[in-house]
Design an enzyme around this catalytic site. Structure first.
Site, PDB file in Angstrom:
ATOM      1  N   ASP A 214       0.854  -1.183   0.000  1.00 59.14           N
ATOM      2  CA  ASP A 214       0.000   0.000   0.000  1.00 59.14           C
ATOM      3  C   ASP A 214       0.895   1.240   0.000  1.00 59.14           C
ATOM      4  O   ASP A 214       1.996   1.232   0.555  1.00 59.14           O
ATOM      5  CB  ASP A 214      -0.883   0.029   1.251  1.00 59.14           C
ATOM      6  CG  ASP A 214      -1.771  -1.195   1.353  1.00 59.14           C
ATOM      7  OD1 ASP A 214      -2.322  -1.598   0.320  1.00 59.14           O
ATOM      8  OD2 ASP A 214      -1.908  -1.736   2.466  1.00 59.14           O
ATOM      9  N   ASP A 253      -1.651  -2.351  -4.940  1.00 56.52           N
ATOM     10  CA  ASP A 253      -2.625  -2.699  -3.915  1.00 56.52           C
ATOM     11  C   ASP A 253      -3.352  -1.414  -3.509  1.00 56.52           C
ATOM     12  O   ASP A 253      -3.785  -0.667  -4.364  1.00 56.52           O
ATOM     13  CB  ASP A 253      -1.933  -3.391  -2.738  1.00 56.52           C
ATOM     14  CG  ASP A 253      -2.918  -4.197  -1.884  1.00 56.52           C
ATOM     15  OD1 ASP A 253      -4.104  -4.285  -2.242  1.00 56.52           O
ATOM     16  OD2 ASP A 253      -2.495  -4.739  -0.851  1.00 56.52           O
ATOM     17  N   ASP A 257      -4.708   2.339   3.393  1.00 55.69           N
ATOM     18  CA  ASP A 257      -5.469   1.340   4.141  1.00 55.69           C
ATOM     19  C   ASP A 257      -5.318   1.591   5.632  1.00 55.69           C
ATOM     20  O   ASP A 257      -4.219   1.862   6.128  1.00 55.69           O
ATOM     21  CB  ASP A 257      -4.994  -0.069   3.795  1.00 55.69           C
ATOM     22  CG  ASP A 257      -5.520  -0.537   2.432  1.00 55.69           C
ATOM     23  OD1 ASP A 257      -6.209   0.259   1.765  1.00 55.69           O
ATOM     24  OD2 ASP A 257      -5.245  -1.683   2.052  1.00 55.69           O
ATOM     25  N   ARG A 310     -13.646   0.935  -3.223  1.00 54.67           N
ATOM     26  CA  ARG A 310     -13.117   1.173  -1.874  1.00 54.67           C
ATOM     27  C   ARG A 310     -12.830   2.644  -1.601  1.00 54.67           C
ATOM     28  O   ARG A 310     -11.704   3.031  -1.397  1.00 54.67           O
ATOM     29  CB  ARG A 310     -11.831   0.357  -1.649  1.00 54.67           C
ATOM     30  CG  ARG A 310     -11.997  -1.131  -1.771  1.00 54.67           C
ATOM     31  CD  ARG A 310     -10.690  -1.837  -1.454  1.00 54.67           C
ATOM     32  NE  ARG A 310     -10.796  -3.272  -1.666  1.00 54.67           N
ATOM     33  CZ  ARG A 310      -9.781  -4.140  -1.530  1.00 54.67           C
ATOM     34  NH1 ARG A 310      -8.593  -3.680  -1.166  1.00 54.67           N
ATOM     35  NH2 ARG A 310      -9.951  -5.420  -1.755  1.00 54.67           N
TER      36      ARG A 310
END
Length: 435
Positions: A214, A253, A257, A310
């Protein structure tokens, strides 16, 4: 590494887009000081990051712990210096975590073309995971990349970009198991996984490529402020990734997050651009022991341009999402979603603006993963007030969503009209736009 010497210790409270810089005269009267991003702290009432003592990062750093860095090596050295003592790190220019290219990490005889030959489903099949010399070499090569591009951010740290064009290329900022961190005014290009893994058994035994890294991960950390950054795939958009075995060679990715019991986070005035998996809040359905009662996150005045999914997807968290602008392109309209409703989530999404192509499904803006009520009110789609839950339930009756997250956010600064949000965040969100 060059060390900056500071002669003032004023602390600045950044409230929305107004920076109130406070010094103290000999009589104790507050007065205006020169602005310094490294000395600014999250303003009172500005989202969950302002709760329980607030987020101050390294604003109190002494002169020995203020650094300017121009290379990835200098950056990692500055992070290690002084332990958890307050520190300010100024990133000057774009610093590259993979300056020598992916080839610098190759070891053990890894060769992509040989890897593709060895695990071609026509030869290897889809009934077992990839095993053998090339997979072993891929794992070893990936470990070398992992060690180089991950940067561990300590507690009580502020990282700021200098000017309008400073940031990090290909690095992964790990805010892991610490407390009190600020990231501001950085352009962050998402790390490119040099060695994606082919899993023949994934996707119902049709196989898939899986990647790591990430751009920013907040893991088991409390009090984080992520503000006025630009996060993007940059030079390596997913649209230019090749396909092997009929599946996209996925090398990215997440962008940001927030997982594993992270708590009290404010994500404000950022620009998220041209990326697939934007923001995961809570990474697993099975992490109730670490996540329940935590993952308190506020997202406001962010622009998501060219999003796919997301933005965020939420599990467990009590998440406040307001005054953001979501832009979906014609190419993404069939596969997109904005808000993902996951297990035991308490998502409160209001006063947002969504821009969709004319033929896109409005109902897809919400995605139901688990039975969790949410609040979605006063949101506008293409300039029109839209009840997102009602439209979703009408268009996708197999995924009926319930209304009512069960809480009302109180930690908010000014709430702008959602009709004005597209213009506001276009002008003021992202790196180089701290006002």
């Amino acid at each position: 590494m060059r060390l900056h010497i500071w002669h003032a210790h004023a602390i600045t409270a950044a409230v929305g887009c107004t920076a109130l810089v406070l010094g103290v005269t000999g009589t104790g009267v507050a007065q205006s000081q020169g602005r310094d991003l490294g000395r600014q702290v999250l303003g009172a009432g500005d989202g969950w990051g302002s709760a329980e003592g607030g987020t101050t990062g390294g604003s109190a750093a002494d002169t020995e712990h203020v650094y300017t860095v121009t290379t990835w090596a200098e950056f990692k050295t500055a992070l290690r210096a002084g332990g958890d003592a307050p520190k300010i790190i100024k990133v000057k220019g774009m610093i590259d975590a993979v300056s020598e290219g992916c080839e610098a990490f190759v070891t053990g005889g890894y060769d992509l073309q040989q890897y593709l030959k060895d695990y071609d489903p026509a030869v290897y099949g889809n009934d077992k995971i990839a095993m053998g010399p090339q997979e072993d070499a891929r794992v070893a090569s990936a470990a070398r990349q992992d060690a180089e591009i991950k940067a561990n951010i300590p507690s009580n740290t502020t990282i700021v970009g200098v000017g309008k064009n400073s940031g990090i290329l290909g690095g992964s900022l790990q805010i892991k198991g610490v407390s009190n961190v600020i990231l501001r005014n950085l352009t962050i290009e998402a790390p490119l996984d040099c060695f994606p893994k082919w899993d023949p058994t994934d996707d119902n035994n049709t196989g898939n490529w899986n990647s790591e890294y990430d751009a920013v991960v907040v893991f088991g950390t409390d009090h984080v402020w992520i503000d006025h950054n630009t996060l993007t795939d940059g030079r390596y958009p997913d649209s230019e990734r090749p396909s092997y075995f009929g599946k996209v060679f996925q090398q990215h990715d997440g962008l940001t997050d927030i997982v594993r019991g992270a708590n009290y986070v404010t994500v404000s005035w950022n620009s998220f651009k041209d990326h697939d998996k934007n923001m995961l809040i809570g990474n697993s359905d099975s992490t109730a022991t670490t996540d329940a009662g935590k993952l308190k996150v506020t997202m406001h005045h962010n622009r998501f341009d060219g999003i796919l999914q997301r933005s965020p997807r939420v599990r467990f968290g009590q998440v406040d999402v307001y005054n953001n602008h979501y832009v979906v392109t014609e190419e993404q309209k069939d596969d997109y979603y904005v808000f993902g409703v996951g297990i035991r989530s308490q998502l409160h999404a209001s006063d947002n603006a969504i821009t969709l192509p004319a033929s896109a499904s409005v109902g897809k803006a919400l995605k139901k993963w688990n039975e969790s009520p949410l609040t979605a009110q006063n949101n506008y789609v293409n300039g029109k007030l839209t009840d997102l839950i009602a439209v979703h339930n009408a268009e996708i009756p197999s995924e009926i969503l319930q209304s009512g997250a069960g809480w009302t956010p109180t930690l908010r600064t000014k709430v702008d009209s959602p009709r004005a949000v597209p213009g506001i965040v276009a002008n003021r969100a992202g790196a180089g736009k701290v006002c």
